[in-house]
Design a protein around this motif. Structure first.
Motif, PDB file in Angstrom:
ATOM      1  N   ILE A  36     -44.818 -14.530  24.457  1.00 19.16           N
ATOM      2  CA  ILE A  36     -43.388 -14.241  24.530  1.00 19.16           C
ATOM      3  C   ILE A  36     -43.240 -12.826  25.087  1.00 19.16           C
ATOM      4  O   ILE A  36     -43.420 -11.839  24.381  1.00 19.16           O
ATOM      5  CB  ILE A  36     -42.692 -14.337  23.159  1.00 19.16           C
ATOM      6  N   PRO A  37     -42.941 -12.724  26.357  1.00 21.71           N
ATOM      7  CA  PRO A  37     -42.791 -11.381  26.949  1.00 21.71           C
ATOM      8  C   PRO A  37     -41.526 -10.705  26.444  1.00 21.71           C
ATOM      9  O   PRO A  37     -40.578 -11.379  26.030  1.00 21.71           O
ATOM     10  CB  PRO A  37     -42.710 -11.659  28.447  1.00 21.71           C
ATOM     11  N   PRO A  38     -41.492  -9.391  26.481  1.00 18.13           N
ATOM     12  CA  PRO A  38     -40.274  -8.675  26.079  1.00 18.13           C
ATOM     13  C   PRO A  38     -39.158  -8.919  27.080  1.00 18.13           C
ATOM     14  O   PRO A  38     -39.402  -9.122  28.276  1.00 18.13           O
ATOM     15  CB  PRO A  38     -40.708  -7.207  26.088  1.00 18.13           C
ATOM     16  N   GLY A  39     -37.930  -8.908  26.594  1.00 14.72           N
ATOM     17  CA  GLY A  39     -36.788  -9.038  27.492  1.00 14.72           C
ATOM     18  C   GLY A  39     -36.297  -7.663  27.929  1.00 14.72           C
ATOM     19  O   GLY A  39     -36.640  -6.645  27.340  1.00 14.72           O
ATOM     20  N   ILE A  40     -35.498  -7.655  28.973  1.00 11.39           N
ATOM     21  CA  ILE A  40     -34.946  -6.416  29.482  1.00 11.39           C
ATOM     22  C   ILE A  40     -33.430  -6.580  29.627  1.00 11.39           C
ATOM     23  O   ILE A  40     -32.938  -7.677  29.913  1.00 11.39           O
ATOM     24  CB  ILE A  40     -35.586  -6.043  30.841  1.00 11.39           C
ATOM     25  N   GLU A 220     -34.235 -12.504  35.954  1.00  8.03           N
ATOM     26  CA  GLU A 220     -33.121 -13.292  35.419  1.00  8.03           C
ATOM     27  C   GLU A 220     -33.587 -14.635  34.871  1.00  8.03           C
ATOM     28  O   GLU A 220     -33.021 -15.155  33.913  1.00  8.03           O
ATOM     29  CB  GLU A 220     -32.067 -13.513  36.505  1.00  8.03           C
ATOM     30  N   GLN A 221     -34.632 -15.194  35.463  1.00  6.69           N
ATOM     31  CA  GLN A 221     -35.110 -16.512  35.050  1.00  6.69           C
ATOM     32  C   GLN A 221     -36.078 -16.479  33.875  1.00  6.69           C
ATOM     33  O   GLN A 221     -36.200 -17.464  33.147  1.00  6.69           O
ATOM     34  CB  GLN A 221     -35.775 -17.221  36.236  1.00  6.69           C
ATOM     35  N   GLU A 222     -36.765 -15.334  33.674  1.00 10.99           N
ATOM     36  CA  GLU A 222     -37.835 -15.336  32.675  1.00 10.99           C
ATOM     37  C   GLU A 222     -37.860 -14.147  31.711  1.00 10.99           C
ATOM     38  O   GLU A 222     -38.506 -14.233  30.665  1.00 10.99           O
ATOM     39  CB  GLU A 222     -39.204 -15.393  33.384  1.00 10.99           C
ATOM     40  N   PHE A 223     -37.159 -13.054  32.015  1.00 13.22           N
ATOM     41  CA  PHE A 223     -37.395 -11.832  31.247  1.00 13.22           C
ATOM     42  C   PHE A 223     -36.124 -11.154  30.732  1.00 13.22           C
ATOM     43  O   PHE A 223     -36.119  -9.954  30.531  1.00 13.22           O
ATOM     44  CB  PHE A 223     -38.198 -10.837  32.093  1.00 13.22           C
ATOM     45  N   THR A 224     -35.065 -11.914  30.499  1.00 10.78           N
ATOM     46  CA  THR A 224     -33.865 -11.304  29.929  1.00 10.78           C
ATOM     47  C   THR A 224     -34.006 -11.190  28.411  1.00 10.78           C
ATOM     48  O   THR A 224     -34.843 -11.861  27.790  1.00 10.78           O
ATOM     49  CB  THR A 224     -32.611 -12.137  30.246  1.00 10.78           C
ATOM     50  N   ARG A 231     -36.737 -17.605  22.652  1.00 12.19           N
ATOM     51  CA  ARG A 231     -38.135 -18.012  22.479  1.00 12.19           C
ATOM     52  C   ARG A 231     -38.622 -17.695  21.062  1.00 12.19           C
ATOM     53  O   ARG A 231     -39.317 -18.505  20.440  1.00 12.19           O
ATOM     54  CB  ARG A 231     -39.023 -17.315  23.519  1.00 12.19           C
ATOM     55  N   TYR A 232     -38.256 -16.522  20.558  1.00  5.70           N
ATOM     56  CA  TYR A 232     -38.612 -16.175  19.179  1.00  5.70           C
ATOM     57  C   TYR A 232     -37.937 -17.126  18.197  1.00  5.70           C
ATOM     58  O   TYR A 232     -38.565 -17.622  17.260  1.00  5.70           O
ATOM     59  CB  TYR A 232     -38.218 -14.729  18.861  1.00  5.70           C
ATOM     60  N   LEU A 233     -36.655 -17.389  18.410  1.00  5.59           N
ATOM     61  CA  LEU A 233     -35.909 -18.262  17.519  1.00  5.59           C
ATOM     62  C   LEU A 233     -36.520 -19.660  17.483  1.00  5.59           C
ATOM     63  O   LEU A 233     -36.696 -20.258  16.411  1.00  5.59           O
ATOM     64  CB  LEU A 233     -34.450 -18.337  17.962  1.00  5.59           C
TER      65      LEU A 233
END
Length: 242
Positions: A36-40, A220-224, A231-233
Motif C-alpha cells: 500500500i503506497p503512501p498517497g499524496i 491520479e490513478q494510483e497514488f492519491t 486500500r487500508y480500509l
C-alpha cells in the motif's frame, strides 16, 4: 521467531521491492504481505503554469531546468549527488551547454560550490508544500540519482506536478517511474545512461508534453490520499471479517 510464532499479523510495505525483500526474510516469509503506497495530496501537488512558476521563483524562461532535491541533498551520499555531478559535467561538453540550468532544493549554496558545467541555483530548504509544488512545476525534468531508495516522496511530488522523472532502476522507484512513459529508468549507477535519460526527456517538446500528462495521470490513478485510505480500509475490513 519464537515470540511471533503464534501471532496473526499482516505486513504492509509501500513498494513492490520492499514486499519482495520482506517475503525473503525468515521472520516474514509465511506472513501475508501487502503493498500500500503512501498517497499524496493532489490538490496541493499539481501542475502550475510553468511561466508563472518561474517568474515567482526568479528562474530563467530561456533555459530548460533540471531539478534535483532531497533532505540533505548534497551531503547524503545515498541521494547520488556525486553521480548527478558526473553526469552534468559530461553533458555540459555537448551542444546542451548553453541550454540548461540546474536547480537544487534541500541544500544551500556551499562556500565552495562544486562545478557542474552549468549555472546552478540553490533554493535551500523549502518547508511549505506550495513552494515545492511551484519548484517542481517550474522544472522540465526531475533527476533522482539515488543509489538507495524505497518509494521517494520527491518522485511522487514531481510526477504529481506533471514533471517527468529520470532515475536509476532501483528499489521501489519502478513502481512510480515507468520507463519512457512518465520518465526514464537508467541502468544501475550508469552515468552515461542517466545522461541519455535526461536528453531523451528534454529533446522533444511533443514527447515531453506526453510524459508530463502521463506523470500526472499515474499519480491520479494510483497514488492519491483517497486511494491509499481506501486500500487500508479494505484491508482492515478483510482482516476483521476473518
Amino acid at each position: 521467531n519464537k515470540a511471533w510464532k503464534n501471532l496473526d499479523f499482516t505486513i504492509i510495505t509501500p513498494s513492490s521491492w520492499l514486499q519482495k525483500s520482506a517475503s525473503s526474510s525468515s521472520l516474514f516469509e509465511n506472513r501475508p504481505i501487502k503493498v500500500i503506497p503512501p498517497g499524496i495530496n493532489t490538490k496541493i501537488y499539481r501542475p502550475i503554469n510553468k511561466k508563472i512558476a518561474r517568474e515567482l521563483l526568479f528562474l530563467p524562461q530561456n533555459r530548460q531546468l533540471i531539478l534535483f532535491g532531497a533532505l540533505a541533498a548534497t551531503s547524503d551520499r545515498r541521494k547520488g549527488f556525486h553521480l548527478l555531478q558526473s553526469s552534468l559535467q559530461e553533458l555540459s561538453q555537448s551542444e546542451w551547454r548553453d541550454k540548461l540550468k540546474l536547480v537544487i532544493f534541500g541544500a544551500s549554496k556551499p562556500d565552495n560550490p562544486p562545478d557542474f558545467g552549468f549555472p546552478v541555483r540553490y533554493l535551500g530548504t523549502l518547508s511549505d508544500k506550495l513552494s515545492l509544488a511551484m519548484v517542481y512545476s517550474a522544472a522540465d525534468v526531475f533527476v533522482l540519482p539515488s543509489v538507495q531508495d524505497n518509494l521517494p516522496n520527491t518522485a511522487l511530488e514531481s510526477l504529481a506536478c506533471g514533471t517527468p522523472c529520470v532515475a536509476f532502476n532501483i528499489g521501489g522507484i519502478p513502481d512510480l517511474v515507468k520507463h519512457q512513459q512518465n520518465g526514464y529508468l537508467a541502468q544501475h549507477f550508469e552515468v552515461k545512461d542517466l545522461i541519455r535519460g535526461i536528453v531523451w526527456v528534454l529533446e522533444n517538446q511533443e514527447r515531453h508534453q506526453k510524459l508530463s500528462h502521463c506523470a500526472r495521470e499515474k499519480i491520479e490513478q494510483e497514488f492519491t490520499l483517497e486511494i491509499s485510505a481506501s486500500r487500508y480500509l479494505s484491508l482492515y475490513e478483510t482482516i476483521l471479517t476473518k
